[in-house]
Design a protein around this motif. Structure first.
Motif, mmCIF file in Angstrom:
data_model
loop_
_atom_site.group_PDB
_atom_site.id
_atom_site.type_symbol
_atom_site.label_atom_id
_atom_site.label_comp_id
_atom_site.label_asym_id
_atom_site.label_seq_id
_atom_site.Cartn_x
_atom_site.Cartn_y
_atom_site.Cartn_z
ATOM 1 N N GLY A 94 0.818 -1.205 0.000
ATOM 2 C CA GLY A 94 0.000 0.000 0.000
ATOM 3 C C GLY A 94 0.849 1.250 0.000
ATOM 4 O O GLY A 94 2.000 1.250 -0.465
ATOM 5 N N VAL A 95 0.309 2.337 0.570
ATOM 6 C CA VAL A 95 1.002 3.637 0.513
ATOM 7 C C VAL A 95 2.314 3.636 1.297
ATOM 8 O O VAL A 95 3.204 4.446 1.019
ATOM 9 C CB VAL A 95 0.091 4.775 1.038
ATOM 10 N N ALA A 114 -4.201 4.547 -4.701
ATOM 11 C CA ALA A 114 -5.001 4.484 -5.935
ATOM 12 C C ALA A 114 -4.143 3.940 -7.074
ATOM 13 O O ALA A 114 -3.099 4.502 -7.398
ATOM 14 C CB ALA A 114 -5.531 5.866 -6.286
ATOM 15 N N VAL A 115 -4.590 2.842 -7.662
ATOM 16 C CA VAL A 115 -3.866 2.203 -8.771
ATOM 17 C C VAL A 115 -4.817 2.088 -9.957
ATOM 18 O O VAL A 115 -5.913 1.531 -9.833
ATOM 19 C CB VAL A 115 -3.345 0.801 -8.368
ATOM 20 N N GLU A 116 -4.409 2.626 -11.104
ATOM 21 C CA GLU A 116 -5.261 2.577 -12.302
ATOM 22 C C GLU A 116 -4.991 1.293 -13.079
ATOM 23 O O GLU A 116 -3.846 1.000 -13.435
ATOM 24 C CB GLU A 116 -5.001 3.804 -13.179
ATOM 25 N N ILE A 117 -6.055 0.543 -13.317
ATOM 26 C CA ILE A 117 -5.982 -0.716 -14.067
ATOM 27 C C ILE A 117 -6.745 -0.540 -15.373
ATOM 28 O O ILE A 117 -7.927 -0.164 -15.362
ATOM 29 C CB ILE A 117 -6.608 -1.879 -13.259
ATOM 30 N N VAL A 143 -10.104 2.327 -11.201
ATOM 31 C CA VAL A 143 -9.226 2.684 -10.087
ATOM 32 C C VAL A 143 -9.409 1.679 -8.953
ATOM 33 O O VAL A 143 -10.506 1.550 -8.407
ATOM 34 C CB VAL A 143 -9.501 4.114 -9.582
ATOM 35 N N LEU A 144 -8.339 0.958 -8.649
ATOM 36 C CA LEU A 144 -8.341 0.059 -7.497
ATOM 37 C C LEU A 144 -7.757 0.784 -6.302
ATOM 38 O O LEU A 144 -6.824 1.574 -6.439
ATOM 39 C CB LEU A 144 -7.497 -1.194 -7.780
ATOM 40 N N GLY A 145 -8.305 0.509 -5.122
ATOM 41 C CA GLY A 145 -7.765 1.065 -3.889
ATOM 42 C C GLY A 145 -6.997 -0.013 -3.150
ATOM 43 O O GLY A 145 -7.582 -0.985 -2.690
ATOM 44 N N VAL A 146 -5.679 0.124 -3.055
ATOM 45 C CA VAL A 146 -4.847 -0.904 -2.430
ATOM 46 C C VAL A 146 -4.509 -0.474 -0.999
ATOM 47 O O VAL A 146 -3.751 0.469 -0.797
ATOM 48 C CB VAL A 146 -3.548 -1.142 -3.234
ATOM 49 N N PRO A 147 -5.050 -1.173 0.022
ATOM 50 C CA PRO A 147 -4.720 -0.830 1.403
ATOM 51 C C PRO A 147 -3.323 -1.356 1.764
ATOM 52 O O PRO A 147 -2.766 -2.213 1.076
ATOM 53 C CB PRO A 147 -5.792 -1.567 2.229
ATOM 54 N N GLU A 181 -0.795 8.776 -7.313
ATOM 55 C CA GLU A 181 0.617 8.455 -7.549
ATOM 56 C C GLU A 181 1.538 9.617 -7.200
ATOM 57 O O GLU A 181 2.671 9.424 -6.750
ATOM 58 C CB GLU A 181 0.807 8.053 -9.023
ATOM 59 N N ASP A 182 1.043 10.847 -7.363
ATOM 60 C CA ASP A 182 1.871 12.018 -7.057
ATOM 61 C C ASP A 182 1.810 12.406 -5.578
ATOM 62 O O ASP A 182 2.372 13.423 -5.168
ATOM 63 C CB ASP A 182 1.451 13.208 -7.926
#
Length: 415
Positions: free
Chosen positions: A29-30, A65-68, A77-81, A179-180
């Motif tokens: 995650g983050v 937030a990861v764009e697939i 947009v997937l949310g990866v914890p 991502e930023d």
């Protein structure tokens, strides 16, 4: 002696939750922490999760937030914890799921124990033989648009556990981190990619759609897999009425049906001769349409049945392309088998469940990639495609276990 906590959460529950998270793997995650890094200080990390959850002081970090890319274009947009947050979510899921799972509808198939996409397809196929018409549902961004107020009302109906309610509320409003590094507040939706999100989405859809269908359209069965679904009707008029009712119902729940992708389909076959604009629909990577089939007695007839969709075939071909097999001439064929055969086996198990022959083009595409590899690997085969096909075909006959499609008889020499 430890100070009593406001919330009683067994330490064993946290440990069991971690074991499930580890089995599911998943990206960092983050905080960038992997499962392996989390395990390096496992006892302390699990204690921190338990301590904070038990005291009410656990606050989820932002969701990565990861764009697939979508098969049909655009991005999801997937949310990866983080790993720790996935463990915390699993604690809540394991507590809430036994309370809500028994009330879920038998024709809800997504993200449920003992249910599968293949099971949904099997039932859909059988019902298409019995019902002439289908309403194909396409919900615009279910996971992004779930109304938090309606969802929490449903959760409270099934549990009064204060810490379950507390943490679900916090997860729903945890921000996305782009991502930023910028943070994006969320006032609706539940991140697709979260551990508890599929259960919450199923609970929301149970009341928004499943239970509503039972009350208002009991004569029209359906199959739903998360946000994907179809409903069956005997008459065209019934399908028109159901479609109109569904548009209103989803609007009441804060959701929107896609105006062009939500369609009425006629399940045309040898016995159904009506002319209608739509005679096919896609569901769970399969296309249902009229196809030439052969009976047990050898007689050909037109049957309304599923086979792997063109979108799924294109996605598989793109995956094979992305393997760059021809550039791996430093690898032995056994290495390629270890790298790619589990994926091929998975495709066969899923997309080969119905009308398997529609998958053969993709399997031959894999063979062509392997032939290309052989020509780069061995100088004597470089200028002779036929010779390379023959060499690989001979190998496939000697060692069919290397690739799952070779065991089916889809051999390079047959190109």
């Amino acid at each position: 002696m430890e100070t009593p906590k406001p919330y009683e959460i067994p330490k064993k529950l946290v440990l069991d939750a971690y074991r499930r998270v580890k089995a599911n793997r998943g990206a960092a995650g983050v905080d960038g922490q992997s499962i392996e890094a989390f395990e390096a200080d496992l006892k302390n990390n699990l204690y921190k999760i338990w301590n904070r959850m038990s005291s009410g002081s656990y606050f989820p970090p932002p969701v990565k937030a990861v764009e697939i890319p979508k098969k049909a274009g655009g991005v999801r947009v997937l949310g990866v914890p983080t790993v720790a947050d996935r463990v915390a979510q699993m604690v809540v899921k394991m507590t809430l799921e036994p309370k809500v799972e028994p009330i879920f509808h038998p024709d809800s198939y997504g993200y449920r124990p003992g249910k599968s996409a293949v099971g949904a397809l099997q039932v859909t196929r059988e019902r298409c033989w019995r019902y002439d018409w289908v309403v194909e549902l396409d919900i615009k961004g279910l996971f992004d648009n779930i109304d938090h107020g309606l969802l929490m009302r449903a959760v409270r109906w099934h549990t009064d556990c204060p810490w379950v309610l507390l943490y679900i509320q916090r997860w729903l409003t945890a921000p996305f981190q782009r991502e930023d590094g910028t943070l994006e507040a969320r006032g609706k939706g539940t991140p697709q990619g979260g551990v508890v999100s599929p259960l919450l989405a199923n609970l929301f859809m149970h009341y928004a759609f499943d239970a509503w269908m039972v009350r208002n359209h009991p004569e029209q069965p359906f199959e739903r897999y998360a946000d994907d679904g179809v409903a069956h009707c005997r008459q065209e008029a019934d399908a028109e009425r159901l479609k109109a009712d569904l548009v209103k119902r989803f609007a009441e729940c804060g959701l929107e049906l896609h105006p062009t992708k939500t369609r009425i389909v006629y399940c045309k076959d040898d016995d159904r001769r009506k002319t209608y604009a739509n005679t096919s629909f896609d569901f769970l990577g399969y296309t249902f349409r009229p196809r030439r089939s052969k009976s047990r007695h050898g007689k050909f007839f037109i049957n309304f049945t599923p086979a792997v969709s063109r979108k799924a075939q294109t996605a598989m071909r793109q995956t094979v392309h992305d393997w760059r097999v021809h550039l791996k001439n430093d690898k032995a064929i056994e290495d390629l088998s270890r790298m790619f055969n589990p994926i091929i086996r998975g495709w066969l198990q899923y997309y080969g469940s119905f009308y398997k022959s529609e998958l053969y083009g993709v399997l031959r595409h894999i063979n062509r990639a392997l032939v290309h590899w052989a020509r780069r690997k061995f100088k004597k085969l470089a200028r002779h495609r036929r010779r390379a096909e023959h060499w690989l075909g001979q190998l496939a006959q000697r060692q069919p276990e290397l690739f799952a499609h070779w065991q089916m008889g889809i051999l390079p020499a047959a190109e």
